[in-house]
Design a protein around this motif. Structure first.
Motif, PDB file in Angstrom:
ATOM      1  N   UNK A  90       0.829  -1.215   0.000  1.00  0.00           N
ATOM      2  CA  UNK A  90       0.000   0.000   0.000  1.00  0.00           C
ATOM      3  C   UNK A  90       0.862   1.263   0.000  1.00  0.00           C
ATOM      4  N   UNK A  91       1.998   1.214   0.708  1.00  0.00           N
ATOM      5  CA  UNK A  91       2.894   2.381   0.752  1.00  0.00           C
ATOM      6  C   UNK A  91       3.474   2.660  -0.633  1.00  0.00           C
ATOM      7  N   UNK A  92       3.870   1.611  -1.345  1.00  0.00           N
ATOM      8  CA  UNK A  92       4.425   1.801  -2.685  1.00  0.00           C
ATOM      9  C   UNK A  92       3.348   2.326  -3.635  1.00  0.00           C
ATOM     10  N   UNK A  93       2.138   1.801  -3.525  1.00  0.00           N
ATOM     11  CA  UNK A  93       1.031   2.312  -4.357  1.00  0.00           C
ATOM     12  C   UNK A  93       0.786   3.795  -4.057  1.00  0.00           C
ATOM     13  N   UNK A  94       0.829   4.167  -2.768  1.00  0.00           N
ATOM     14  CA  UNK A  94       0.628   5.573  -2.390  1.00  0.00           C
ATOM     15  C   UNK A  94       1.757   6.449  -2.933  1.00  0.00           C
ATOM     16  N   UNK A  95       2.999   5.930  -2.886  1.00  0.00           N
ATOM     17  CA  UNK A  95       4.134   6.680  -3.429  1.00  0.00           C
ATOM     18  C   UNK A  95       3.942   6.917  -4.928  1.00  0.00           C
ATOM     19  N   UNK A  96       3.535   5.879  -5.644  1.00  0.00           N
ATOM     20  CA  UNK A  96       3.320   6.010  -7.089  1.00  0.00           C
ATOM     21  C   UNK A  96       2.182   6.978  -7.401  1.00  0.00           C
ATOM     22  N   UNK A  97       1.178   7.023  -6.514  1.00  0.00           N
ATOM     23  CA  UNK A  97       0.041   7.936  -6.705  1.00  0.00           C
ATOM     24  C   UNK A  97       0.364   9.357  -6.250  1.00  0.00           C
ATOM     25  N   UNK A  98       1.536   9.527  -5.610  1.00  0.00           N
ATOM     26  CA  UNK A  98       1.943  10.857  -5.171  1.00  0.00           C
ATOM     27  C   UNK A  98       1.328  11.291  -3.856  1.00  0.00           C
ATOM     28  N   UNK A  99       0.797  10.338  -3.063  1.00  0.00           N
ATOM     29  CA  UNK A  99       0.186  10.748  -1.799  1.00  0.00           C
ATOM     30  C   UNK A  99       0.691   9.951  -0.599  1.00  0.00           C
ATOM     31  N   UNK A 100       1.953   9.494  -0.655  1.00  0.00           N
ATOM     32  CA  UNK A 100       2.544   8.790   0.472  1.00  0.00           C
ATOM     33  C   UNK A 100       2.835   9.775   1.600  1.00  0.00           C
ATOM     34  N   UNK A 101       2.359   9.449   2.801  1.00  0.00           N
ATOM     35  CA  UNK A 101       2.675  10.268   3.965  1.00  0.00           C
ATOM     36  C   UNK A 101       3.987   9.773   4.550  1.00  0.00           C
ATOM     37  N   UNK A 102       4.955  10.673   4.630  1.00  0.00           N
ATOM     38  CA  UNK A 102       6.258  10.316   5.181  1.00  0.00           C
ATOM     39  C   UNK A 102       6.789  11.487   5.985  1.00  0.00           C
ATOM     40  N   UNK A 103       7.895  11.258   6.697  1.00  0.00           N
ATOM     41  CA  UNK A 103       8.499  12.285   7.544  1.00  0.00           C
ATOM     42  C   UNK A 103       9.875  12.632   6.991  1.00  0.00           C
ATOM     43  N   UNK A 104      10.039  13.827   6.418  1.00  0.00           N
ATOM     44  CA  UNK A 104      11.343  14.187   5.851  1.00  0.00           C
ATOM     45  C   UNK A 104      12.426  14.352   6.919  1.00  0.00           C
ATOM     46  N   UNK A 105      12.038  14.479   8.193  1.00  0.00           N
ATOM     47  CA  UNK A 105      13.008  14.640   9.284  1.00  0.00           C
ATOM     48  C   UNK A 105      13.075  13.397  10.159  1.00  0.00           C
ATOM     49  N   UNK A 106      12.863  12.226   9.565  1.00  0.00           N
ATOM     50  CA  UNK A 106      12.782  10.977  10.328  1.00  0.00           C
ATOM     51  C   UNK A 106      14.083  10.660  11.061  1.00  0.00           C
ATOM     52  N   UNK A 107      13.935  10.073  12.233  1.00  0.00           N
ATOM     53  CA  UNK A 107      15.060   9.542  13.009  1.00  0.00           C
ATOM     54  C   UNK A 107      14.647   8.154  13.485  1.00  0.00           C
ATOM     55  N   UNK A 108      15.623   7.345  13.857  1.00  0.00           N
ATOM     56  CA  UNK A 108      15.283   6.070  14.476  1.00  0.00           C
ATOM     57  C   UNK A 108      14.662   6.370  15.830  1.00  0.00           C
ATOM     58  N   UNK A 109      13.493   5.820  16.111  1.00  0.00           N
ATOM     59  CA  UNK A 109      12.793   6.201  17.330  1.00  0.00           C
ATOM     60  C   UNK A 109      13.476   5.729  18.602  1.00  0.00           C
ATOM     61  N   UNK A 110      14.354   4.725  18.552  1.00  0.00           N
ATOM     62  CA  UNK A 110      15.031   4.341  19.787  1.00  0.00           C
ATOM     63  C   UNK A 110      16.394   4.998  19.932  1.00  0.00           C
ATOM     64  N   UNK A 111      16.797   5.796  18.947  1.00  0.00           N
ATOM     65  CA  UNK A 111      18.067   6.523  19.049  1.00  0.00           C
ATOM     66  C   UNK A 111      17.790   7.901  19.635  1.00  0.00           C
ATOM     67  N   UNK A 112      17.589   7.948  20.943  1.00  0.00           N
ATOM     68  CA  UNK A 112      17.249   9.223  21.571  1.00  0.00           C
ATOM     69  C   UNK A 112      18.496   9.896  22.132  1.00  0.00           C
ATOM     70  N   UNK A 113      19.531  10.000  21.305  1.00  0.00           N
ATOM     71  CA  UNK A 113      20.779  10.615  21.730  1.00  0.00           C
ATOM     72  C   UNK A 113      21.010  11.876  20.917  1.00  0.00           C
ATOM     73  N   UNK A 114      21.889  12.731  21.449  1.00  0.00           N
ATOM     74  CA  UNK A 114      22.153  13.996  20.749  1.00  0.00           C
ATOM     75  C   UNK A 114      22.730  13.761  19.357  1.00  0.00           C
ATOM     76  N   UNK A 115      23.557  12.726  19.205  1.00  0.00           N
ATOM     77  CA  UNK A 115      24.208  12.523  17.919  1.00  0.00           C
ATOM     78  C   UNK A 115      23.315  11.812  16.917  1.00  0.00           C
TER      79      UNK A 115
END
Length: 141
Positions: A90-115
């Motif tokens: 479904x994500x790939x279909x949404x990407x092809x349709x131009x309406x995939x919701x994503x986060x351009x500032x994504x981080x690994x959620x368990x990497x809660x460190x400054x670096x």
């Protein structure tokens, strides 16, 4: 064009660096014409980017991803759509349709460190040194 998705049981796996499989979609005329499941063989962050580049992947859809892996993908010329969850197809279909919701500032959620990437070593009895390739899983000297 080829789109890879971090993959587990039909869903988008949420930690790029620990993914065991990618589903690679071959796209022609904005339609999926072929898919293949590719094993990562337990490769680390940088090797995963190289693996995708070897499959001529143009785009990666994933959940969480650390800064080092983002840089490796950028160096390989792979466009990133991170912070995505749910059904991989479904994500790939949404990407092809131009309406995939994503986060351009994504981080690994368990990497809660400054670096933003890797793990702290203090909780592993390694003192205060930085982490090398492979993180803190190795014995400290």
């Amino acid at each position: 064009m080829k789109i890879a998705v971090t993959y587990e049981n039909g869903q988008i796996f949420q930690h790029f660096g620990h993914t065991e499989q990618f589903k690679v979609y071959e796209i022609e005329d904005n339609k999926i014409v072929n898919t293949v499941i590719v094993g990562s063989n337990g490769s680390g962050h940088g090797a995963l980017a190289e693996l995708l580049a070897n499959y001529d992947v143009d785009v990666l859809v994933c959940g969480g991803i650390g800064g080092g892996a983002q840089n490796a993908l950028a160096e390989a010329g792979i466009k990133l759509f991170g912070g995505v969850s749910g059904d991989a197809d479904a994500a790939v279909e949404a990407l092809l349709a131009g309406n995939l919701e994503y986060n351009p500032d994504v981080k690994c959620n368990h990497h809660d460190h400054e670096h933003g990437e890797g793990h702290t070593c203090g909780s592993h009895g390694c003192g205060g040194h930085g982490h090398g390739e492979g993180g803190c899983g190795h014995h400290c000297h």
